[in-house]
Design an enzyme around this catalytic site. Structure first.
Site, PDB file in Angstrom:
ATOM      1  CG  HIS A  38      42.892  39.229  50.499  1.00  0.00           C
ATOM      2  ND1 HIS A  38      41.829  38.075  50.750  1.00  0.00           N
ATOM      3  CD2 HIS A  38      42.150  40.047  50.329  1.00  0.00           C
ATOM      4  CE1 HIS A  38      40.520  38.737  51.227  1.00  0.00           C
ATOM      5  NE2 HIS A  38      40.416  39.963  50.806  1.00  0.00           N
ATOM      6  CB  SER A  39      42.860  40.619  46.934  1.00  0.00           C
ATOM      7  OG  SER A  39      42.823  41.647  46.028  1.00  0.00           O
ATOM      8  CG  LEU A  40      48.146  42.068  43.545  1.00  0.00           C
ATOM      9  CD1 LEU A  40      48.633  41.221  42.342  1.00  0.00           C
ATOM     10  CD2 LEU A  40      49.240  43.508  43.767  1.00  0.00           C
ATOM     11  CB  SER A  61      42.544  34.414  51.033  1.00  0.00           C
ATOM     12  OG  SER A  61      40.834  35.545  51.772  1.00  0.00           O
ATOM     13  CG  HIS A 104      37.916  42.160  47.566  1.00  0.00           C
ATOM     14  ND1 HIS A 104      38.143  40.739  46.806  1.00  0.00           N
ATOM     15  CD2 HIS A 104      39.529  42.265  48.039  1.00  0.00           C
ATOM     16  CE1 HIS A 104      39.668  40.470  46.452  1.00  0.00           C
ATOM     17  NE2 HIS A 104      39.886  41.953  46.791  1.00  0.00           N
TER      18      HIS A 104
END
Length: 230
Positions: free
Chosen positions: A60-62, A88, A197
């Site tokens: 997820h994210s980074l 994601s 986010h």
């Protein structure tokens, strides 16, 4: 800690293996990394002995970008590929222009705290805790640099399905999310969830159902899942 909770909520046939990064948790004495591709190569070497069973990778994210580079690094080591990559909450590797502009230089403590407020995943009580922020901000600073300094490398497409999860109010546009489809020679799908986010927390049940449903079509019930998170 987030992924540890998933162990109780995913089907019994799916094992969750959270990946801890250098500079935090049990690896606190290790140096923080600001080179995402170098970190991916390091993790690939560390995880290689554990990947004897079919597996999937979630980030997820980074962590999604790291999961993508980890998949390429495992391919370079001639490892069996994951059955699926879940990316994601972030733009595709070829659509990082917003991140390059905003994150390529080290941020001050005040700028990092402002960024956390905008992401809406951290309470004001936590942000006001000086001792906690003193421990956390150096890690976040390194992570933002790792994100901003990432440069996409042109390589052959991954021969595995990529399933992308996005938030309707997150910063990544539909075009940036759909661009993940350019990275696979196999199937691609995009699932959108209400929220910003941290939709993976707000809609945890639906997210886990998406993961379980996606994997159930690709393997029998004896498999393991590797997860990375930002």
């Amino acid at each position: 800690m987030v992924y540890s909770r998933w162990r109780r909520k995913l089907p019994d046939w799916l094992t969750v293996r959270p990946v801890e990064l250098p500079g935090r948790g049990s690896r606190l004495d290790e140096s923080l990394q600001t080179d995402l591709c170098a970190l991916a190569r390091q993790l690939a070497k560390e995880l290689r002995p554990e990947l004897r069973r079919p597996y999937a990778i979630f980030g997820h994210s980074l962590g999604a970008l790291l999961a993508f580079e980890l998949t390429h690094a495992l391919r370079e080591l001639a490892c069996a590929p994951p059955l699926m990559l879940f990316a994601s909450g972030t733009a595709a590797p070829t659509r990082r222009e917003d991140y390059e502009k905003g994150y390529a230089q080290a941020k001050s403590d005040a700028e990092l705290i402002t960024e956390l407020r905008e992401l809406q995943g951290t309470s004001e009580e936590v942000l006001a805790n000086h001792e906690l922020m003193t421990l956390t901000l150096p890690i976040l600073r390194a992570d933002f640099l790792m994100c901003g300094r990432y440069r996409y490398q042109q390589r052959s497409r991954l021969d595995l399905p990529i399933r992308v999860l996005g938030g309707t109010e997150d910063r990544s546009s539909l075009e940036q999310l759909r661009a993940w489809g350019e990275e696979t020679a196999s199937d691609f799908s995009l699932d959108m969830f209400e929220g910003g986010h941290f939709f993976i927390h707000e809609h945890e049940r639906q997210v886990l159902e998406t993961i379980g449903d996606g994997l159930s079509t690709h393997w029998d019930r004896t498999r393991a899942c590797v997860a990375t998170h930002y």
